[in-house]
Enzyme design. Structure first.
Site, PDB file in Angstrom:
ATOM      1  N   ASN A   9       0.990  -2.086  -1.204  1.00 37.08           N
ATOM      2  CA  ASN A   9       0.727  -3.425  -0.920  1.00 37.08           C
ATOM      3  C   ASN A   9      -0.890  -3.687  -1.370  1.00 37.08           C
ATOM      4  O   ASN A   9      -1.538  -3.427  -0.651  1.00 37.08           O
ATOM      5  CB  ASN A   9       0.925  -3.969   0.569  1.00 37.08           C
ATOM      6  CG  ASN A   9       0.804  -5.237   0.575  1.00 37.08           C
ATOM      7  OD1 ASN A   9       0.489  -6.140  -0.312  1.00 37.08           O
ATOM      8  ND2 ASN A   9       0.420  -5.761   1.955  1.00 37.08           N
ATOM      9  N   TRP A  10      -0.883  -4.354  -2.599  1.00 36.86           N
ATOM     10  CA  TRP A  10      -2.118  -4.635  -3.146  1.00 36.86           C
ATOM     11  C   TRP A  10      -2.707  -6.056  -2.552  1.00 36.86           C
ATOM     12  O   TRP A  10      -3.694  -6.225  -2.873  1.00 36.86           O
ATOM     13  CB  TRP A  10      -2.069  -4.829  -4.877  1.00 36.86           C
ATOM     14  CG  TRP A  10      -1.790  -3.381  -5.244  1.00 36.86           C
ATOM     15  CD1 TRP A  10      -1.648  -2.126  -4.694  1.00 36.86           C
ATOM     16  CD2 TRP A  10      -1.315  -2.882  -6.759  1.00 36.86           C
ATOM     17  NE1 TRP A  10      -1.196  -1.058  -5.790  1.00 36.86           N
ATOM     18  CE2 TRP A  10      -1.201  -1.754  -6.721  1.00 36.86           C
ATOM     19  CE3 TRP A  10      -1.071  -3.667  -7.784  1.00 36.86           C
ATOM     20  CZ2 TRP A  10      -0.456  -1.016  -7.971  1.00 36.86           C
ATOM     21  CZ3 TRP A  10      -0.846  -3.204  -9.131  1.00 36.86           C
ATOM     22  CH2 TRP A  10      -0.715  -1.788  -9.153  1.00 36.86           C
ATOM     23  N   LYS A  11      -2.044  -6.592  -1.704  1.00 31.55           N
ATOM     24  CA  LYS A  11      -2.530  -7.693  -1.189  1.00 31.55           C
ATOM     25  C   LYS A  11      -3.024  -8.747  -2.250  1.00 31.55           C
ATOM     26  O   LYS A  11      -2.553  -8.701  -3.461  1.00 31.55           O
ATOM     27  CB  LYS A  11      -3.447  -7.485  -0.233  1.00 31.55           C
ATOM     28  CG  LYS A  11      -3.068  -6.440   0.722  1.00 31.55           C
ATOM     29  CD  LYS A  11      -3.915  -6.344   2.110  1.00 31.55           C
ATOM     30  CE  LYS A  11      -3.425  -5.094   2.887  1.00 31.55           C
ATOM     31  NZ  LYS A  11      -3.892  -5.273   4.392  1.00 31.55           N
ATOM     32  N   HIS A  95       4.880  -9.686   6.598  1.00 28.39           N
ATOM     33  CA  HIS A  95       3.762  -9.063   6.704  1.00 28.39           C
ATOM     34  C   HIS A  95       2.744  -9.674   7.947  1.00 28.39           C
ATOM     35  O   HIS A  95       2.680 -10.879   7.958  1.00 28.39           O
ATOM     36  CB  HIS A  95       2.921  -9.077   5.455  1.00 28.39           C
ATOM     37  CG  HIS A  95       1.761  -7.925   5.446  1.00 28.39           C
ATOM     38  ND1 HIS A  95       0.534  -8.175   6.003  1.00 28.39           N
ATOM     39  CD2 HIS A  95       1.577  -6.549   5.067  1.00 28.39           C
ATOM     40  CE1 HIS A  95      -0.401  -7.057   5.905  1.00 28.39           C
ATOM     41  NE2 HIS A  95       0.337  -6.099   5.512  1.00 28.39           N
ATOM     42  N   GLU A  97      -0.417 -10.447   8.105  1.00 29.62           N
ATOM     43  CA  GLU A  97      -1.451 -11.137   7.341  1.00 29.62           C
ATOM     44  C   GLU A  97      -0.658 -12.733   7.124  1.00 29.62           C
ATOM     45  O   GLU A  97      -1.124 -13.688   7.377  1.00 29.62           O
ATOM     46  CB  GLU A  97      -1.931 -10.753   6.355  1.00 29.62           C
ATOM     47  CG  GLU A  97      -3.088  -9.553   6.594  1.00 29.62           C
ATOM     48  CD  GLU A  97      -3.291  -8.602   5.570  1.00 29.62           C
ATOM     49  OE1 GLU A  97      -2.786  -8.762   4.415  1.00 29.62           O
ATOM     50  OE2 GLU A  97      -3.714  -7.570   5.672  1.00 29.62           O
ATOM     51  N   GLU A 167       4.090  -1.909  11.326  1.00 27.43           N
ATOM     52  CA  GLU A 167       2.566  -1.913  11.035  1.00 27.43           C
ATOM     53  C   GLU A 167       1.930  -2.520  12.235  1.00 27.43           C
ATOM     54  O   GLU A 167       1.812  -3.694  12.352  1.00 27.43           O
ATOM     55  CB  GLU A 167       2.569  -2.843   9.996  1.00 27.43           C
ATOM     56  CG  GLU A 167       3.057  -2.244   8.569  1.00 27.43           C
ATOM     57  CD  GLU A 167       2.410  -2.921   7.392  1.00 27.43           C
ATOM     58  OE1 GLU A 167       1.993  -2.039   6.415  1.00 27.43           O
ATOM     59  OE2 GLU A 167       2.267  -4.250   7.096  1.00 27.43           O
ATOM     60  N   GLY A 173      -6.065  -2.260   7.821  1.00 33.71           N
ATOM     61  CA  GLY A 173      -7.335  -2.682   7.375  1.00 33.71           C
ATOM     62  C   GLY A 173      -8.346  -2.053   8.253  1.00 33.71           C
ATOM     63  O   GLY A 173      -9.689  -2.551   7.834  1.00 33.71           O
ATOM     64  N   SER A 213      -3.759   1.761   7.836  1.00 29.40           N
ATOM     65  CA  SER A 213      -4.696   2.575   7.423  1.00 29.40           C
ATOM     66  C   SER A 213      -4.174   4.199   6.993  1.00 29.40           C
ATOM     67  O   SER A 213      -4.869   5.119   7.369  1.00 29.40           O
ATOM     68  CB  SER A 213      -5.834   2.802   8.703  1.00 29.40           C
ATOM     69  OG  SER A 213      -6.395   1.447   8.877  1.00 29.40           O
ATOM     70  N   GLY A 234      -1.925  -0.185   2.453  1.00 29.10           N
ATOM     71  CA  GLY A 234      -2.603  -1.095   1.860  1.00 29.10           C
ATOM     72  C   GLY A 234      -3.755  -0.621   0.999  1.00 29.10           C
ATOM     73  O   GLY A 234      -3.673  -0.456  -0.193  1.00 29.10           O
ATOM     74  N   GLY A 235      -5.049  -0.675   1.527  1.00 29.28           N
ATOM     75  CA  GLY A 235      -6.253  -0.389   0.964  1.00 29.28           C
ATOM     76  C   GLY A 235      -6.079   0.992   0.108  1.00 29.28           C
ATOM     77  O   GLY A 235      -6.683   0.923  -1.155  1.00 29.28           O
TER      78      GLY A 235
HETATM   79  C1  PEP Z   1      -0.972  -3.195   4.834  1.00 33.26           C
HETATM   80  O1  PEP Z   1      -1.367  -4.045   4.343  1.00 33.26           O
HETATM   81  O2  PEP Z   1       0.131  -3.380   4.705  1.00 33.26           O
HETATM   82  C2  PEP Z   1      -1.900  -2.073   5.361  1.00 33.26           C
HETATM   83  C3  PEP Z   1      -0.984  -1.271   6.154  1.00 33.26           C
HETATM   84  O3  PEP Z   1      -3.072  -2.096   5.028  1.00 33.26           O
HETATM   85  P1  PEP Z   1      -4.075  -0.798   5.143  1.00 33.26           P
HETATM   86  O4  PEP Z   1      -3.390   0.586   4.725  1.00 33.26           O
HETATM   87  O5  PEP Z   1      -5.122  -1.110   4.355  1.00 33.26           O
HETATM   88  O6  PEP Z   1      -4.306  -0.676   6.548  1.00 33.26           O
END
Ligand code: PEP
Length: 251
Positions: A9-11, A95, A97, A167, A173, A213, A234-235
């Site tokens: 997920n590049w957000k 998600h 967010e 999640e 994050g 993470s 994500g990251g």
């Molecule tokens: C996400 O945005 O779905 C996520 C899990 O982010 P991260 O891996 O950065 O925690």
């Protein structure tokens, strides 16, 4: 046997050119990987160019959200049919967010899930508790509500195009991953919830990803858990090399 999925997920990151570059860099790094579904989710504006860059490859394309109507006076929204039209196979829905900043509720998640399935997309439905909810001992109640209401009205036949992402919000994050056993406990609970609201065969087959993470150095432990079928990253998905390492270690 459930086929693992690693989704990035590049957000709201990367200009169109950068998204294409990352996708292009990823291609040779995962070309020889078999037995894992690899999915990337760039921003809306980069979907069409990334779809072109991925043409002929096994990497699949996801959007990060969608609306529930097909077309009409809904300024700023994008329909599942439009996503399918430009080459998306998947869409992420619910998600945290989106729940936190954009008022997404279990009801809107459910409307979007049903609409996306109707348009032939595979949905990645995100659920997960906040830190307050975990600390107050309501994790399972929250997961049960989000799963039951988010998947309301779906039948067993719909579920082969549904992927659930667990999640925990406190792990997204933050660099703070759920321990392998915390994640396994939540995944097993989610699977049992699917068994109660649909049926056991469906629950045994549904893929449940962990997100929060995930990095190359913690994916193996997570993937070693019986109810963890992959990751929503994500990251660490923003860099082709680290994402490819996660894909490879997932095996
Ligand atoms: C996400 O945005 O779905 C996520 C899990 O982010 P991260 O891996 O950065 O925690």
């Amino acid at each position: 046997m459930r086929r693992p999925v690693i989704a990035g997920n590049w957000k709201m990151n990367k200009m169109s050119r950068e998204s294409v570059d990352t996708a292009t860099d990823l291609l040779p790094l995962v070309a020889s990987v078999q037995g894992v579904d690899v999915v990337v989710a760039p921003v809306f504006t980069a979907l069409a160019p990334v779809a072109k860059a991925l043409e002929g490859s096994t990497i699949q394309l996801a959007a990060q959200d969608c609306f529930w109507e097909d077309a009409g006076a809904f300024t700023g929204e994008v329909s599942p049919a439009m996503l399918a039209d430009i080459g998306c196979s998947h869409v992420i829905i619910g998600h945290s967010e989106r729940r936190q900043y954009f008022g997404e509720t279990d009801e809107t998640v459910n409307r979007k899930v049903r609409a996306a399935l109707q348009s032939g997309l595979i949905v990645i439905v995100c659920i997960g508790e906040t830190l307050d909810e975990r600390e107050s001992g309501t994790t399972f109640a929250v997961l049960e509500r989000q799963a039951t209401e988010g998947l309301a009205g779906l039948r067993a036949g719909d579920m082969n195009r549904v992927i659930i992402a667990y999640e925990p919000v406190w792990a997204i994050g933050t660099g703070k991953t759920a321990s392998d056993s915390q994640a396994q406990e939540a995944h097993a609970f989610i699977r049992s919830t699917v068994a109660s609201c649909i049926d056991q065969t469906t629950a045994d087959a549904v893929r449940i990803l962990y997100g929060g993470s995930v990095k190359p150095d913690n994916i193996s432990g997570l993937m070693g858990q019986p109810d963890i079928d992959g990751a929503l990253v994500g990251g660490a998905s923003l860099d082709a090399d680290s994402f490819a390492r996660i894909v490879r270690y997932a095996l």
